[in-house]
Scaffold this motif. Sequence first.
Motif, PDB file in Angstrom:
ATOM      1  N   THR A  87       1.657   2.050  -6.591  1.00  0.00           N
ATOM      2  CA  THR A  87       1.472   1.539  -5.234  1.00  0.00           C
ATOM      3  C   THR A  87       2.070   0.150  -5.124  1.00  0.00           C
ATOM      4  O   THR A  87       1.988  -0.643  -6.075  1.00  0.00           O
ATOM      5  N   ILE A  88       2.698  -0.132  -4.006  1.00  0.00           N
ATOM      6  CA  ILE A  88       3.189  -1.490  -3.768  1.00  0.00           C
ATOM      7  C   ILE A  88       1.982  -2.381  -3.484  1.00  0.00           C
ATOM      8  O   ILE A  88       1.274  -2.195  -2.484  1.00  0.00           O
ATOM      9  N   LEU A  89       1.707  -3.317  -4.388  1.00  0.00           N
ATOM     10  CA  LEU A  89       0.578  -4.228  -4.185  1.00  0.00           C
ATOM     11  C   LEU A  89       0.971  -5.367  -3.255  1.00  0.00           C
ATOM     12  O   LEU A  89       0.217  -5.733  -2.360  1.00  0.00           O
ATOM     13  N   GLY A 138       0.801  -1.217   0.000  1.00  0.00           N
ATOM     14  CA  GLY A 138       0.000   0.000   0.000  1.00  0.00           C
ATOM     15  C   GLY A 138       0.833   1.265   0.000  1.00  0.00           C
ATOM     16  O   GLY A 138       0.289   2.369  -0.167  1.00  0.00           O
ATOM     17  N   GLU A 139       2.143   1.126   0.182  1.00  0.00           N
ATOM     18  CA  GLU A 139       3.018   2.308   0.180  1.00  0.00           C
ATOM     19  C   GLU A 139       3.119   2.878  -1.230  1.00  0.00           C
ATOM     20  O   GLU A 139       3.210   2.144  -2.215  1.00  0.00           O
ATOM     21  N   GLU A 140       3.124   4.208  -1.316  1.00  0.00           N
ATOM     22  CA  GLU A 140       3.248   4.887  -2.602  1.00  0.00           C
ATOM     23  C   GLU A 140       4.721   4.964  -3.003  1.00  0.00           C
ATOM     24  O   GLU A 140       5.583   5.303  -2.182  1.00  0.00           O
ATOM     25  N   ILE A 141       5.003   4.626  -4.245  1.00  0.00           N
ATOM     26  CA  ILE A 141       6.352   4.780  -4.791  1.00  0.00           C
ATOM     27  C   ILE A 141       6.245   5.507  -6.132  1.00  0.00           C
ATOM     28  O   ILE A 141       5.166   5.564  -6.729  1.00  0.00           O
ATOM     29  N   VAL A 142       7.348   6.061  -6.582  1.00  0.00           N
ATOM     30  CA  VAL A 142       7.351   6.843  -7.823  1.00  0.00           C
ATOM     31  C   VAL A 142       8.489   6.342  -8.727  1.00  0.00           C
ATOM     32  O   VAL A 142       9.659   6.348  -8.319  1.00  0.00           O
ATOM     33  N   SER A 143       8.131   5.910  -9.945  1.00  0.00           N
ATOM     34  CA  SER A 143       9.131   5.430 -10.901  1.00  0.00           C
ATOM     35  C   SER A 143       9.565   6.574 -11.812  1.00  0.00           C
ATOM     36  O   SER A 143       8.741   7.328 -12.324  1.00  0.00           O
TER      37      SER A 143
END
Length: 470
Positions: free
Chosen positions: A156-158, A135-140
């Motif tokens: 989002t990390i699924l 659920g943590e937001e990440i940005v590529s």
Amino acid sequence: MTLRGDSTAAPPETEPVAAATPDPVVATAEPASDSLSTDELADRYASGVFKVEVEGCNMSGSGSAWVLDEHHLVTNWHVVSIDPTPELVSRDGRTTMTGTVIGGRTEPDIAVIEVDEPIRGAALDWADTDDLREGEEIVSLGYPAPAGDFSVTPSTILSFQMDGSTREAIRGDGALDHGNSGGPALTADGEVAGVATVMVREANQLQMVPLLFTTDALRSTVQDFIDDPQTVEESCDEEVAELPDEWGDDFEDWSASGPDAYGDDATLDALWDSCAAGDLEACDSLWWDSPIGSGYEAFAATCGGTSEASHGSCVSDAEWAAQEAAWEAERVQDEADRAADEAAEQAAEEQAQAEEEAAVAALLSVCEAGDMQACDDLYWQSASGSEAEATAADCGGHFADYWGSCVDREAEAGEIATLVGSCGAGDMQACDDLYWQSPSGSEAEAIAEDCGGRYPGEGGSCVWSEEEEE
């Protein structure tokens, strides 16, 4: 599906860009923040993400890489496998460097690029994999197809792909594409949570999801490459990320399954039809959109059966072939023009020679007829050692006993004839002049020798002999 490095078979159209000399600002780790927004992450760390441009094995392509320290960048092996000396271009395009791949492998799909000059850009650090949460937001960050421009992709990390208790990879929901390969996915505090590597389909699901390999999966391999750099050769075999065998039940790898033959997928079928009809852009789109190893990909790789192996570069290959054909036509035309010029030059020379021969023949005829000027002209215009030159030297046989030009000989002969007449009429001065001017051994000299028959043997002294007689 592996996130292809946009490899194409296009020949180079321009010379490689010379590496720009960076300003004396080297890669430094940005201070971490408790939480940065997507735009703040992009602003702060974009300078640490470079576009990777490769060329080799009759292909070219691009992907992404991120700065680990002032001399090293991290990317995927499948991005740089065809080119051990890739070009690195900064987001603003003002910094261009040539790097050297010092290590790479397919499992995990990772490579390290080394550069000599200090890198101008923000260095990124690895995130602690254990601190990541579903659920943590990440940005590529990266340079995806088709434009290859710098792009920011939130996701989002699924979940995590596990190897025992180790989190090997992140399952995300970001809309990544070809060209993102090798780019970092950042946490809110700007650390690298994972590296974009491969697209897979969850077993029994239709949705494709990206796998981003984590610090735990990659860090030790990256450090090994840096500690023990190797000389890396280009690999012309198509390189794809290899998933661990134990993951086989979790994924239907797009490179090994999915639509394969015509009729399996309506969208791919439409591209196939357009490609078969000669639309090369459709052929290229079909190649990029097809599962690796599928019948769709094989058909697209031949540009609809018109090429041996284009690999997504049908348009550029056709343009290159047209350019080569234009160059060949230009070469053929140049040769034809050169041959025509040589033929015209030869014809002109032959014409000039024919005119010269005709002029010589005319002069010869007139010379033999007694035109002494013609004889003189013939002497200078005839070829050395030729029969015409010999005739001219003899003044057409008219004044063989005289010297000088034929015109002068003719004048001298006239003067001699006048003196002969005067001498014979009793003019002793004329006899003396005749004696000294007439050719040796000539009839005129004999007349002068006898003073016109009046004083035999007194040639040259006729006047004196006449005075003595008186």
